[in-house]
Design a protein around this motif. Structure first.
Motif, mmCIF file in Angstrom:
data_model
loop_
_atom_site.group_PDB
_atom_site.id
_atom_site.type_symbol
_atom_site.label_atom_id
_atom_site.label_comp_id
_atom_site.label_asym_id
_atom_site.label_seq_id
_atom_site.Cartn_x
_atom_site.Cartn_y
_atom_site.Cartn_z
ATOM 1 N N ASP A 16 62.386 -33.538 77.536
ATOM 2 C CA ASP A 16 62.866 -33.435 76.159
ATOM 3 C C ASP A 16 64.302 -32.929 76.099
ATOM 4 O OD1 ASP A 16 60.457 -34.298 75.155
ATOM 5 O OD2 ASP A 16 59.650 -32.274 74.954
ATOM 6 N N PHE A 17 64.872 -32.611 77.248
ATOM 7 C CA PHE A 17 66.224 -32.048 77.310
ATOM 8 C C PHE A 17 67.151 -33.097 77.896
ATOM 9 C CE2 PHE A 17 62.978 -28.886 78.373
ATOM 10 C CZ PHE A 17 62.988 -28.177 77.188
ATOM 11 N N HIS A 18 68.255 -33.353 77.225
ATOM 12 C CA HIS A 18 69.109 -34.451 77.653
ATOM 13 C C HIS A 18 70.522 -34.024 78.022
ATOM 14 C CE1 HIS A 18 65.942 -37.174 76.541
ATOM 15 N NE2 HIS A 18 65.854 -36.553 75.376
ATOM 16 N N ASP A 19 70.951 -32.849 77.664
ATOM 17 C CA ASP A 19 72.329 -32.442 77.910
ATOM 18 C C ASP A 19 72.450 -31.666 79.206
ATOM 19 O OD1 ASP A 19 73.473 -33.547 75.633
ATOM 20 O OD2 ASP A 19 72.950 -31.813 74.418
ATOM 21 N N VAL A 20 73.007 -32.311 80.204
ATOM 22 C CA VAL A 20 73.305 -31.622 81.451
ATOM 23 C C VAL A 20 74.574 -32.244 82.017
ATOM 24 C CG1 VAL A 20 71.839 -33.129 82.842
ATOM 25 C CG2 VAL A 20 72.422 -30.867 83.704
ATOM 26 N N THR A 21 75.471 -31.406 82.479
ATOM 27 C CA THR A 21 76.706 -31.871 83.087
ATOM 28 C C THR A 21 76.756 -31.344 84.503
ATOM 29 O OG1 THR A 21 77.821 -31.793 80.958
ATOM 30 C CG2 THR A 21 79.219 -31.878 82.912
ATOM 31 N N VAL A 22 76.999 -32.224 85.444
ATOM 32 C CA VAL A 22 77.028 -31.835 86.848
ATOM 33 C C VAL A 22 78.452 -32.013 87.350
ATOM 34 C CG1 VAL A 22 76.027 -32.222 89.121
ATOM 35 C CG2 VAL A 22 74.677 -32.709 87.080
ATOM 36 N N ASN A 23 79.047 -30.942 87.867
ATOM 37 C CA ASN A 23 80.415 -30.997 88.379
ATOM 38 C C ASN A 23 80.470 -30.466 89.798
ATOM 39 O OD1 ASN A 23 81.830 -31.875 85.972
ATOM 40 N ND2 ASN A 23 81.253 -29.893 85.130
ATOM 41 N N ARG A 24 81.149 -31.184 90.648
ATOM 42 C CA ARG A 24 81.414 -30.697 91.995
ATOM 43 C C ARG A 24 82.675 -29.860 91.897
ATOM 44 N NH1 ARG A 24 81.727 -34.305 97.472
ATOM 45 N NH2 ARG A 24 82.487 -32.628 98.803
#
Length: 82
Positions: free
Chosen positions: A33-41
């Protein structure tokens, strides 16, 4: 939201898995139900995952999803500031 960090740091011994990890993490969130995730190296040995949620419970679930995916790639996940 108090006492629950809004970001976490992932540590991997080999970052050649970054693209696969990022894809799997985004898929895991897409299937929840959770859609906001940002992945940064961020550097050669640290990946920071920024997460957003509407409440503390959502954020705790978000950390649990992230931890599960990180562990499936043999890494370690630590919620909190760098």
């Amino acid at each position: 939201m108090k006492n629950v960090p809004e970001q976490g740091t992932c540590y991997f011994s080999d970052l050649s898995i970054f693209d696969d990890f990022k894809r799997d993490l985004k898929t895991a969130f897409r299937n929840s139900d959770f859609h906001d995730v940002t992945v940064n190296r961020v550097s050669d040995d640290v990946i920071v995952v920024f997460e957003w949620a509407d409440n503390t419970s959502d954020l705790e679930v978000s950390h649990a999803i992230t931890k599960r995916v990180v562990q499936s790639f043999g890494g370690e996940y630590l919620p909190g500031e760098n």
